[in-house]
Write an enzyme that holds these catalytic residues in place. Structure first.
Site, PDB file in Angstrom:
ATOM      1  N   LYS A 182       0.818  -1.220   0.000  1.00  0.00           N
ATOM      2  CA  LYS A 182       0.000   0.000   0.000  1.00  0.00           C
ATOM      3  C   LYS A 182       0.846   1.262   0.000  1.00  0.00           C
ATOM      4  O   LYS A 182       0.598   2.179  -0.761  1.00  0.00           O
ATOM      5  CB  LYS A 182      -0.901   0.051   1.242  1.00  0.00           C
ATOM      6  CG  LYS A 182      -1.956  -1.006   1.327  1.00  0.00           C
ATOM      7  CD  LYS A 182      -2.903  -0.747   2.512  1.00  0.00           C
ATOM      8  CE  LYS A 182      -2.248  -0.814   3.872  1.00  0.00           C
ATOM      9  NZ  LYS A 182      -1.817  -2.154   4.269  1.00  0.00           N
ATOM     10  N   ARG A 227      -9.930   1.708   8.960  1.00  0.00           N
ATOM     11  CA  ARG A 227      -9.643   0.293   9.165  1.00  0.00           C
ATOM     12  C   ARG A 227     -10.753  -0.396   9.951  1.00  0.00           C
ATOM     13  O   ARG A 227     -10.692  -1.600  10.141  1.00  0.00           O
ATOM     14  CB  ARG A 227      -8.349   0.151   9.961  1.00  0.00           C
ATOM     15  CG  ARG A 227      -7.116  -0.129   9.105  1.00  0.00           C
ATOM     16  CD  ARG A 227      -5.918  -0.026  10.029  1.00  0.00           C
ATOM     17  NE  ARG A 227      -4.821  -0.843   9.652  1.00  0.00           N
ATOM     18  CZ  ARG A 227      -3.652  -0.370   9.189  1.00  0.00           C
ATOM     19  NH1 ARG A 227      -3.501   0.920   8.977  1.00  0.00           N
ATOM     20  NH2 ARG A 227      -2.663  -1.185   8.935  1.00  0.00           N
ATOM     21  N   ARG A 241      10.895  -6.960   4.947  1.00  0.00           N
ATOM     22  CA  ARG A 241      10.827  -5.561   5.380  1.00  0.00           C
ATOM     23  C   ARG A 241      11.347  -5.428   6.811  1.00  0.00           C
ATOM     24  O   ARG A 241      11.970  -4.433   7.152  1.00  0.00           O
ATOM     25  CB  ARG A 241       9.386  -5.068   5.284  1.00  0.00           C
ATOM     26  CG  ARG A 241       9.242  -3.586   5.539  1.00  0.00           C
ATOM     27  CD  ARG A 241       7.871  -3.093   5.196  1.00  0.00           C
ATOM     28  NE  ARG A 241       6.888  -3.470   6.202  1.00  0.00           N
ATOM     29  CZ  ARG A 241       5.586  -3.191   6.115  1.00  0.00           C
ATOM     30  NH1 ARG A 241       5.112  -2.567   5.068  1.00  0.00           N
ATOM     31  NH2 ARG A 241       4.765  -3.548   7.065  1.00  0.00           N
ATOM     32  N   ARG A 289      11.195  -2.778  11.552  1.00  0.00           N
ATOM     33  CA  ARG A 289       9.960  -2.402  12.246  1.00  0.00           C
ATOM     34  C   ARG A 289       9.662  -3.384  13.369  1.00  0.00           C
ATOM     35  O   ARG A 289       9.691  -4.586  13.178  1.00  0.00           O
ATOM     36  CB  ARG A 289       8.791  -2.374  11.254  1.00  0.00           C
ATOM     37  CG  ARG A 289       8.747  -1.103  10.448  1.00  0.00           C
ATOM     38  CD  ARG A 289       7.631  -1.088   9.443  1.00  0.00           C
ATOM     39  NE  ARG A 289       6.336  -1.500   9.973  1.00  0.00           N
ATOM     40  CZ  ARG A 289       5.179  -1.247   9.370  1.00  0.00           C
ATOM     41  NH1 ARG A 289       5.169  -0.562   8.236  1.00  0.00           N
ATOM     42  NH2 ARG A 289       4.061  -1.669   9.872  1.00  0.00           N
ATOM     43  N   ARG A 339      -1.522  -9.257  13.046  1.00  0.00           N
ATOM     44  CA  ARG A 339      -1.991  -8.143  12.204  1.00  0.00           C
ATOM     45  C   ARG A 339      -2.883  -8.662  11.072  1.00  0.00           C
ATOM     46  O   ARG A 339      -3.855  -8.014  10.689  1.00  0.00           O
ATOM     47  CB  ARG A 339      -0.797  -7.362  11.657  1.00  0.00           C
ATOM     48  CG  ARG A 339      -0.138  -6.505  12.741  1.00  0.00           C
ATOM     49  CD  ARG A 339       1.198  -5.971  12.309  1.00  0.00           C
ATOM     50  NE  ARG A 339       1.091  -5.107  11.161  1.00  0.00           N
ATOM     51  CZ  ARG A 339       2.050  -4.959  10.255  1.00  0.00           C
ATOM     52  NH1 ARG A 339       3.166  -5.628  10.365  1.00  0.00           N
ATOM     53  NH2 ARG A 339       1.878  -4.145   9.243  1.00  0.00           N
TER      54      ARG A 339
END
Ligand code: AMP
Length: 191
Positions: A13, A88, A127, A133, A144
């Site tokens: 995204k 969301r 990632r 992260r 998630r």
């Protein structure tokens, strides 16, 4: 132009949001990025948000809604915006409807990137290595994904019923996906 981009965690995204926003000369507003900036600056909002983010849970609607309202009130968002990662939850959809209606505008389109679950986990783990992260450990990724399926996936039907949903295959090279998004929005990067 008022757009949303949706998709499960790791669908790409943020990457696509940057290209789309540039094309339409509107700001890409990522709630995740705003939260992360607050976390790294140690603001009260960041301290509050971090508890939820690190666990893969959503930050409470009240906190998130206020933050988005303030952001889209800024002058650069007057001509439009692309929201990445908001709304969301169903409650956030209603809140955003109110914010947009208040300005006398409407939501033009909701882009949904569809991707394969296995591919997503691979991307997120990659990632985690490059960006470090805290919410990219395998356990948190799984949480998630669950939260997305429970709370956010139902929004797709809401926007489909409104006739503004644009579904795009998110697998493949970044460029290819961008081209698909522009084609689906009935435009081209050159237009
Ligand atoms: P993202 O970068 O969009 O994946 O967002 C990272 C994290 O920020 C999410 O896992 C949530 O904890 C939080 N977050 C971002 N956007 C929202 C939202 N609209 N509502 C609640 N929490 C959010």
């Amino acid at each position: 132009m008022r757009l949303l981009i949706m998709g499960p965690p790791g669908a790409g995204k943020g990457t696509q949001a940057a290209f789309i926003a540039e094309h339409f000369s509107i700001p890409a507003i990522s709630t995740g990025d705003i939260f992360r900036a607050n976390v790294s600056q140690g603001t009260p909002l960041g301290v509050e948000a971090k508890k939820y983010m690190d666990a893969g849970e959503y930050v409470p609607d009240e906190v998130t809604n206020r933050m988005v309202r303030d952001r889209i009130d800024e002058p650069d968002a007057e001509r439009g915006f692309l929201l990445d990662g908001y709304p969301r939850t169903v409650a956030q959809v209603e809140e955003l409807d109110g914010m947009i209606a208040f300005t006398g505008h409407r939501l033009d389109a909701v882009v949904v990137l569809t991707v394969d679950q296995d591919e997503i986990v691979q991307r997120l783990l990659q990632r985690a290595e490059t960006e470090g992260r805290a919410d990219d450990t395998e356990e948190v990724i799984r949480r998630r994904q669950e939260v997305y399926a429970e709370q956010t996936a139902p929004l797709i039907d809401v926007y489909r019923e409104r006739g503004i949903l644009v579904e795009v295959d998110g697998l493949g090279e970044v460029d290819e996906v961008t081209q698909r998004v522009f084609a689906a929005l009935d435009t081209t990067p050159e237009s």
